[in-house]
Design an enzyme around this catalytic site. Structure first.
Site, PDB file in Angstrom:
ATOM      1  N   ASP A  29       0.878  -1.067   0.061  1.00 23.98           N
ATOM      2  CA  ASP A  29       0.064  -0.195  -0.125  1.00 23.98           C
ATOM      3  C   ASP A  29       0.980   1.173   0.025  1.00 23.98           C
ATOM      4  OD1 ASP A  29      -3.033   0.533   1.196  1.00 23.98           O
ATOM      5  OD2 ASP A  29      -1.849   1.983   1.136  1.00 23.98           O
ATOM      6  N   ILE A  30       0.631   2.323  -0.900  1.00 25.91           N
ATOM      7  CA  ILE A  30       1.321   3.431  -1.028  1.00 25.91           C
ATOM      8  C   ILE A  30       1.382   4.302   0.183  1.00 25.91           C
ATOM      9  CG2 ILE A  30      -0.171   5.064  -2.127  1.00 25.91           C
ATOM     10  CD1 ILE A  30       3.287   4.041  -3.539  1.00 25.91           C
ATOM     11  N   HIS A  92     -10.407  -5.398  -2.635  1.00 22.65           N
ATOM     12  CA  HIS A  92      -8.996  -5.708  -2.390  1.00 22.65           C
ATOM     13  C   HIS A  92      -9.179  -5.980  -0.679  1.00 22.65           C
ATOM     14  CE1 HIS A  92     -10.131  -1.328  -1.989  1.00 22.65           C
ATOM     15  NE2 HIS A  92      -9.191  -1.278  -0.816  1.00 22.65           N
ATOM     16  N   HIS A  94      -6.873  -5.711   2.656  1.00 18.88           N
ATOM     17  CA  HIS A  94      -5.597  -5.092   3.402  1.00 18.88           C
ATOM     18  C   HIS A  94      -4.814  -6.053   4.322  1.00 18.88           C
ATOM     19  CE1 HIS A  94      -6.459  -0.644   2.702  1.00 18.88           C
ATOM     20  NE2 HIS A  94      -7.787  -1.195   2.417  1.00 18.88           N
TER      21      HIS A  94
HETATM   22  P1  5GP Z   1      -9.949   1.595   0.655  1.00 19.40           P
HETATM   23  O1  5GP Z   1     -10.559   1.572  -0.480  1.00 19.40           O
HETATM   24  O2  5GP Z   1      -9.853   0.140   1.178  1.00 19.40           O
HETATM   25  O3  5GP Z   1     -10.594   2.476   1.718  1.00 19.40           O
HETATM   26  O4  5GP Z   1      -8.311   2.060   0.469  1.00 19.40           O
HETATM   27  C1  5GP Z   1      -7.492   1.877  -0.617  1.00 19.40           C
HETATM   28  C2  5GP Z   1      -6.127   1.743  -0.255  1.00 19.40           C
HETATM   29  O5  5GP Z   1      -5.361   1.768  -1.556  1.00 19.40           O
HETATM   30  C3  5GP Z   1      -5.426   2.936   0.434  1.00 19.40           C
HETATM   31  O6  5GP Z   1      -5.048   2.245   1.646  1.00 19.40           O
HETATM   32  C4  5GP Z   1      -4.633   3.584  -0.242  1.00 19.40           C
HETATM   33  O7  5GP Z   1      -3.422   3.933   0.388  1.00 19.40           O
HETATM   34  C5  5GP Z   1      -4.354   2.664  -1.492  1.00 19.40           C
HETATM   35  N1  5GP Z   1      -3.820   3.116  -2.592  1.00 19.40           N
HETATM   36  C6  5GP Z   1      -4.609   3.981  -3.495  1.00 19.40           C
HETATM   37  N2  5GP Z   1      -4.160   4.188  -4.555  1.00 19.40           N
HETATM   38  C7  5GP Z   1      -2.970   3.462  -4.603  1.00 19.40           C
HETATM   39  C8  5GP Z   1      -1.816   3.333  -5.593  1.00 19.40           C
HETATM   40  O8  5GP Z   1      -1.893   3.962  -6.596  1.00 19.40           O
HETATM   41  N3  5GP Z   1      -0.908   2.454  -5.351  1.00 19.40           N
HETATM   42  C9  5GP Z   1      -1.013   1.820  -4.098  1.00 19.40           C
HETATM   43  N4  5GP Z   1      -0.134   0.828  -3.981  1.00 19.40           N
HETATM   44  N5  5GP Z   1      -1.946   1.828  -3.154  1.00 19.40           N
HETATM   45  C10 5GP Z   1      -2.934   2.720  -3.393  1.00 19.40           C
END
Ligand code: 5GP
Length: 125
Positions: A29-30, A92, A94
């Site tokens: 995660d970035i 996805h 985590h």
């Molecule tokens: P959620 O949709 O589960 O709330 O969070 C999405 C997750 O994707 C976040 O933790 C965010 O940091 C990660 N994320 C968003 N864009 C990117 C990206 O371009 N690359 C990576 N590696 N992670 C990402």
């Protein structure tokens, strides 16, 4: 339009890849909550995990399990599994390695070199 994760799968956006097979992919995660914070995704683009076919769901969870076992072995850490999905509309899970006790509201700043070091430690080729 493709999701940001489909763009990662297609190599249009870079990532620190940990694992890939026919149906799934995992990368750091970035914006990590803990060092080693990993996202496991199905290659097929659906918004919610429960929209996956049974086959793709099983493949996703098999990768989550495989990486958790690996992280415990390599890092000596347990992993928290978390499904949020409010930011990126591509299913996805985590995976968050942590020591002993889980605390809410975590965040770590990592340099590029630190990301690469963790990637090297965790990647399964
Ligand atoms: P959620 O949709 O589960 O709330 O969070 C999405 C997750 O994707 C976040 O933790 C965010 O940091 C990660 N994320 C968003 N864009 C990117 C990206 O371009 N690359 C990576 N590696 N992670 C990402």
């Amino acid at each position: 339009m493709s999701s940001i994760f489909t763009k990662i799968v297609n190599g249009e956006i870079p990532c620190y890849k940990i694992y890939e097979d026919e149906k799934t992919m995992a990368f750091l995660d970035i914006n990590p909550e803990t060092p080693g914070h990993t996202l496991v995704i199905p290659k097929v683009e659906v918004d919610k995990i429960y929209e996956l076919s049974d086959e793709d769901y099983t493949a996703l969870m098999n990768t989550v399990k495989k990486l958790s076992v690996h992280m415990e072995k390599v890092l000596g850490a347990r992993t928290l599994w978390k499904v949020i999905g409010t930011d990126v509309p591509h299913a996805h899970v985590h995976l968050l390695p942590f020591d002993k006790t889980w605390h809410q509201d975590r965040h770590v700043e990592l340099t590029e070199d630190e990301f690469k070091e963790i990637q090297k430690k965790l990647e399964i080729k």
